[in-house]
Scaffold this active site. Structure first.
Site, PDB file in Angstrom:
ATOM      1  N   GLY A   1       9.942 105.205  13.798  1.00 29.79           N
ATOM      2  CA  GLY A   1       9.049 105.435  14.937  1.00 29.79           C
ATOM      3  C   GLY A   1       9.178 104.432  16.069  1.00 29.79           C
ATOM      4  O   GLY A   1       9.831 103.398  15.934  1.00 29.79           O
TER       5      GLY A   1
ATOM      6  N   ARG B   1       2.690 101.584  21.730  1.00 26.46           N
ATOM      7  CA  ARG B   1       1.421 100.930  22.071  1.00 26.46           C
ATOM      8  C   ARG B   1       1.368  99.444  21.729  1.00 26.46           C
ATOM      9  O   ARG B   1       0.404  98.767  22.061  1.00 26.46           O
ATOM     10  CB  ARG B   1       0.253 101.662  21.385  1.00 26.46           C
ATOM     11  CG  ARG B   1      -0.155 102.917  22.137  1.00 26.46           C
ATOM     12  CD  ARG B   1      -1.305 103.600  21.457  1.00 26.46           C
ATOM     13  NE  ARG B   1      -0.858 104.438  20.344  1.00 26.46           N
ATOM     14  CZ  ARG B   1      -1.665 104.887  19.378  1.00 26.46           C
ATOM     15  NH1 ARG B   1      -2.944 104.572  19.385  1.00 26.46           N
ATOM     16  NH2 ARG B   1      -1.188 105.656  18.417  1.00 26.46           N
TER      17      ARG B   1
ATOM     18  N   GLY C   1       9.984 114.936  13.810  1.00 21.65           N
ATOM     19  CA  GLY C   1       8.858 115.170  12.914  1.00 21.65           C
ATOM     20  C   GLY C   1       9.037 114.512  11.562  1.00 21.65           C
ATOM     21  O   GLY C   1      10.147 114.136  11.178  1.00 21.65           O
ATOM     22  N   THR C   2       7.926 114.377  10.841  1.00 21.06           N
ATOM     23  CA  THR C   2       7.948 113.673   9.556  1.00 21.06           C
ATOM     24  C   THR C   2       8.784 114.418   8.506  1.00 21.06           C
ATOM     25  O   THR C   2       9.429 113.793   7.676  1.00 21.06           O
ATOM     26  CB  THR C   2       6.517 113.441   9.031  1.00 21.06           C
ATOM     27  OG1 THR C   2       5.771 114.668   9.147  1.00 21.06           O
ATOM     28  CG2 THR C   2       5.803 112.358   9.818  1.00 21.06           C
TER      29      THR C   2
ATOM     30  N   GLY D   1      -4.500 114.850   9.949  1.00 17.16           N
ATOM     31  CA  GLY D   1      -4.324 116.127   9.293  1.00 17.16           C
ATOM     32  C   GLY D   1      -5.498 116.354   8.336  1.00 17.16           C
ATOM     33  O   GLY D   1      -5.932 115.416   7.674  1.00 17.16           O
TER      34      GLY D   1
ATOM     35  N   LYS E   1       3.465  69.774   3.486  1.00 11.14           N
ATOM     36  CA  LYS E   1       4.568  70.737   3.441  1.00 11.14           C
ATOM     37  C   LYS E   1       5.523  70.346   2.344  1.00 11.14           C
ATOM     38  O   LYS E   1       6.000  69.218   2.330  1.00 11.14           O
ATOM     39  CB  LYS E   1       5.315  70.763   4.780  1.00 11.14           C
ATOM     40  CG  LYS E   1       6.339  71.877   4.849  1.00 11.14           C
ATOM     41  CD  LYS E   1       7.592  71.480   5.599  1.00 11.14           C
ATOM     42  CE  LYS E   1       8.503  70.635   4.769  1.00 11.14           C
ATOM     43  NZ  LYS E   1       9.761  70.274   5.422  1.00 11.14           N
TER      44      LYS E   1
ATOM     45  N   TYR F   1       0.009  63.416   7.360  1.00  9.79           N
ATOM     46  CA  TYR F   1       1.044  64.433   7.226  1.00  9.79           C
ATOM     47  C   TYR F   1       1.986  63.996   6.122  1.00  9.79           C
ATOM     48  O   TYR F   1       2.636  62.942   6.218  1.00  9.79           O
ATOM     49  CB  TYR F   1       1.834  64.643   8.535  1.00  9.79           C
ATOM     50  CG  TYR F   1       3.078  65.465   8.275  1.00  9.79           C
ATOM     51  CD1 TYR F   1       2.958  66.805   7.869  1.00  9.79           C
ATOM     52  CD2 TYR F   1       4.355  64.922   8.380  1.00  9.79           C
ATOM     53  CE1 TYR F   1       4.092  67.564   7.572  1.00  9.79           C
ATOM     54  CE2 TYR F   1       5.486  65.674   8.084  1.00  9.79           C
ATOM     55  CZ  TYR F   1       5.342  66.989   7.683  1.00  9.79           C
ATOM     56  OH  TYR F   1       6.447  67.735   7.381  1.00  9.79           O
TER      57      TYR F   1
ATOM     58  N   ALA G   1      -1.889  48.277   4.837  1.00  9.82           N
ATOM     59  CA  ALA G   1      -2.241  49.132   5.976  1.00  9.82           C
ATOM     60  C   ALA G   1      -1.334  48.828   7.167  1.00  9.82           C
ATOM     61  O   ALA G   1      -0.942  47.687   7.390  1.00  9.82           O
ATOM     62  CB  ALA G   1      -3.697  48.899   6.364  1.00  9.82           C
TER      63      ALA G   1
HETATM   64  C1  UD1 Z   1       0.846 112.236  10.115  1.00 12.08           C
HETATM   65  C2  UD1 Z   1       0.521 113.469   9.287  1.00 12.08           C
HETATM   66  C3  UD1 Z   1      -0.985 113.672   9.258  1.00 12.08           C
HETATM   67  C4  UD1 Z   1      -1.675 112.427   8.718  1.00 12.08           C
HETATM   68  C5  UD1 Z   1      -1.247 111.197   9.517  1.00 12.08           C
HETATM   69  C6  UD1 Z   1      -1.781 109.939   8.870  1.00 12.08           C
HETATM   70  C7  UD1 Z   1       2.448 114.952   9.668  1.00 12.08           C
HETATM   71  C8  UD1 Z   1       2.944 116.142  10.365  1.00 12.08           C
HETATM   72  N1  UD1 Z   1       1.175 114.610   9.902  1.00 12.08           N
HETATM   73  O1  UD1 Z   1       0.397 112.509  11.414  1.00 12.08           O
HETATM   74  O2  UD1 Z   1      -1.329 114.778   8.466  1.00 12.08           O
HETATM   75  O3  UD1 Z   1      -3.068 112.588   8.774  1.00 12.08           O
HETATM   76  O4  UD1 Z   1       0.187 111.093   9.556  1.00 12.08           O
HETATM   77  O5  UD1 Z   1      -1.535 108.872   9.710  1.00 12.08           O
HETATM   78  O6  UD1 Z   1       3.175 114.369   8.901  1.00 12.08           O
HETATM   79  N2  UD1 Z   1       7.917 109.366  11.986  1.00 12.08           N
HETATM   80  C9  UD1 Z   1       9.275 109.256  11.904  1.00 12.08           C
HETATM   81  N3  UD1 Z   1      10.051 110.235  12.397  1.00 12.08           N
HETATM   82  C10 UD1 Z   1       9.526 111.333  12.987  1.00 12.08           C
HETATM   83  C11 UD1 Z   1       8.148 111.440  13.089  1.00 12.08           C
HETATM   84  C12 UD1 Z   1       7.360 110.436  12.568  1.00 12.08           C
HETATM   85  O7  UD1 Z   1       9.775 108.270  11.371  1.00 12.08           O
HETATM   86  O8  UD1 Z   1      10.315 112.180  13.417  1.00 12.08           O
HETATM   87  C13 UD1 Z   1       7.064 108.294  11.480  1.00 12.08           C
HETATM   88  C14 UD1 Z   1       6.274 107.660  12.606  1.00 12.08           C
HETATM   89  O9  UD1 Z   1       6.936 106.563  13.143  1.00 12.08           O
HETATM   90  C15 UD1 Z   1       5.015 107.246  11.895  1.00 12.08           C
HETATM   91  C16 UD1 Z   1       4.826 108.304  10.823  1.00 12.08           C
HETATM   92  O10 UD1 Z   1       6.107 108.850  10.604  1.00 12.08           O
HETATM   93  O11 UD1 Z   1       5.178 105.991  11.272  1.00 12.08           O
HETATM   94  C17 UD1 Z   1       3.800 109.345  11.179  1.00 12.08           C
HETATM   95  O12 UD1 Z   1       4.270 110.092  12.245  1.00 12.08           O
HETATM   96  P1  UD1 Z   1       3.379 110.787  13.352  1.00 12.08           P
HETATM   97  O13 UD1 Z   1       4.204 111.795  14.045  1.00 12.08           O
HETATM   98  O14 UD1 Z   1       2.721 109.761  14.154  1.00 12.08           O
HETATM   99  O15 UD1 Z   1       2.336 111.554  12.477  1.00 12.08           O
HETATM  100  P2  UD1 Z   1       0.813 111.644  12.713  1.00 12.08           P
HETATM  101  O16 UD1 Z   1       0.532 112.457  13.898  1.00 12.08           O
HETATM  102  O17 UD1 Z   1       0.218 110.308  12.614  1.00 12.08           O
END
Ligand code: UD1
Ligand code: CA
Length: 424
Positions: free
Chosen positions: A18, A22, A84-85, A146, A324, A339, A396
């Site tokens: 990701g 932010r 997407g995930t 979700g 340390k 120290y 001392a």
């Molecule tokens: C996801 C879940 C959601 C859950 C939430 C919890 C899905 C579709 N949704 O939503 O149900 O409630 O997490 O936080 O899975 N990432 C990748 N590659 C990608 C997309 C995402 O590595 O192509 C990583 C992102 O960097 C992040 C994580 O997966 O660390 C979640 O991805 P994000 O798309 O932000 O999912 P959410 O909308 O948070």
């Protein structure tokens, strides 16, 4: 890595592709640190602690930085476009194909889950023969997550993303943490069927739950008891929040074990610290990684015990003391403003106020060794490498550059002369 006591092979996939916009940082979000340890490294250690047989990180954005931190502690899959995930997990397909067992999904930015929680998730998944076991939570305000769809019997049916949910579904308070334990083969089968016909045009990993249910494959869930475990880091405020949560968790554990902490809010105890019973930690104290402190010690206020210290029993490390790489024997007192670095000191010593080890010559760190029953006067400089035997006394204000044998007094300072005061 701990012994794997599961009945099945366990692969953990860590999502680490990701962007982390932010954070407002030139660095990958995943290499930002909590208590001195990168987020993603914490997750790898978690995967190790739960006994994963194999760990795969899916990297993409700023992957070099992530890979530099993780090195060869994991295997890598690459996701060039964030589609997407579900797509992210698909990139790790080559590690899953042909294997039987479980796959656990974790996130590089969700670093403070308790290992027990994940072990419980995996064990339940194995015991109940579930093809997908979700880690869910109940949120008073579930916005953004979700939602977990269950039937009248309470069985998990699907996960619906906030952006795809109807008004009724939006009222559901049980949310998807994003952490799951899947059957490897059936996850791969289901992922083949995931499409991107949704409001975000993404391949959702969450869709596999409905796909499995449609095929009559059993799914289930574990509801997390402590919601703070599944917190993630998206910005620096959350980074601070998680540090605070971890701090309170670590401090509470020490208190449960019999350590008195006068002010948890100002006591920072890093990972991997052992503290014995009836030791008292006074306010504004920082204790870093790999420190062992014995029983009945007094630490602080305002002490800073850095990495790799080993402090025995009944030791006093008083105010404004920095240690340390120091070993301290039973009953020794270092009451104020010292120290000591790269130093061994024996039993029943007393280190006077303002004493320091001069351990660094600009190139190397040198050792100071002090025996038992040492009495080091105030404001002494011990120029390392230097060794002091047992029962020594150091006057001392001395700057000690030569060894002092057992039973001797070392004195190294100008003799005082009193002269006539100049008249104005
Ligand atoms: C996801 C879940 C959601 C859950 C939430 C919890 C899905 C579709 N949704 O939503 O149900 O409630 O997490 O936080 O899975 N990432 C990748 N590659 C990608 C997309 C995402 O590595 O192509 C990583 C992102 O960097 C992040 C994580 O997966 O660390 C979640 O991805 P994000 O798309 O932000 O999912 P959410 O909308 O948070
Ligand atoms: Ca001094």
């Amino acid at each position: 890595m701990e012994f794997n006591d599961y009945e099945e092979y366990v692969i953990t996939i860590i999502m680490a592709a990701g962007k982390g916009t932010r954070m407002n940082s030139a660095k990958s979000k995943l290499v930002h640190k909590i208590y001195g340890k990168e987020l993603v490294k914490r997750v790898v250690e978690l995967a190790q602690k739960i006994g994963s047989d194999e760990i795969v990180a899916v990297v993409g954005h700023l992957r070099e930085q992530v890979q530099e931190v993780l090195g060869d502690s994991v295997k890598y899959a690459y996701q060039d476009e964030l589609l997407g995930t579900g797509h992210a997990v698909m990139q790790a397909k080559k590690y899953l194909k042909g294997k039987k067992g479980k796959v656990v999904i974790l996130y590089g930015d969700v670093p403070i889950i308790r290992p027990e929680t994940l072990k419980n998730l995996i064990n339940k998944s194995i015991k109940n023969k579930e093809y997908a076991t979700l880690l869910t939570a109940k949120y008073e305000n579930p916005t953004g997550y979700g939602r977990i769809i269950r039937d009248e019997g309470g069985n998990i049916k699907a996960i619906v993303e906030e952006k795809d949910a109807d008004p009724l579904q939006k009222k559901i308070k049980e949310i998807n943490s994003g952490i799951y334990c899947f059957d490897i083969e059936e996850l791969l089968n289901a992922l083949e069927k995931v499409n991107n016909n949704n409001s975000q045009g993404e391949y959702y990993l969450t869709d596999v739950i409905k796909i499995m249910n449609d095929e009559g494959l059993k799914t289930g869930a574990v509801i997390v008891e402590d919601n703070t475990e599944i917190l993630g880091v998206n910005d620096r405020s959350q980074l601070e929040l998680l540090t605070r949560v971890l701090r309170m968790r670590i401090n509470s554990e020490h208190m449960r074990n019999g350590v008195t902490i006068e002010d948890s809010n100002s006591t920072y105890i890093y990972d991997d610290v052992e503290i014995g019973m009836d030791t008292v930690i006074h306010p504004n104290t920082i204790i870093k990684n790999n420190v062992i402190i014995g029983e009945n010690c007094e630490i602080g206020p305002n002490s800073y015990i850095r990495e790799n210290c080993n402090i025995a029993n009944k030791v006093k490390v008083g105010s404004f003391v920095e240690l340390k790489k120091v070993t301290v024997g039973d009953g020794t007192k270092i009451p104020h403003l010292s120290y000591l670095g790269d130093c061994e000191i024996g039993k029943n010593g007393n280190v006077g106020c303002g004493t320091i080890t001069c351990n660094y010559d600009g190139k190397n760190k040198n050792k100071t060794i002090i025996g038992d029953n040492a009495f080091i006067g105030s404001n002494v400089n011990l120029v390392a490498p230097v060794a002091l035997g047992d029962d020594v006394l150091i006057a001392a204000g001395s700057t000690i550059t030569d060894d002092v044998e057992t039973g001797k007094m070392g004195i190294a300072r100008e003799r005082q002369t009193n002269k006539d005061r100049k008249k104005k």
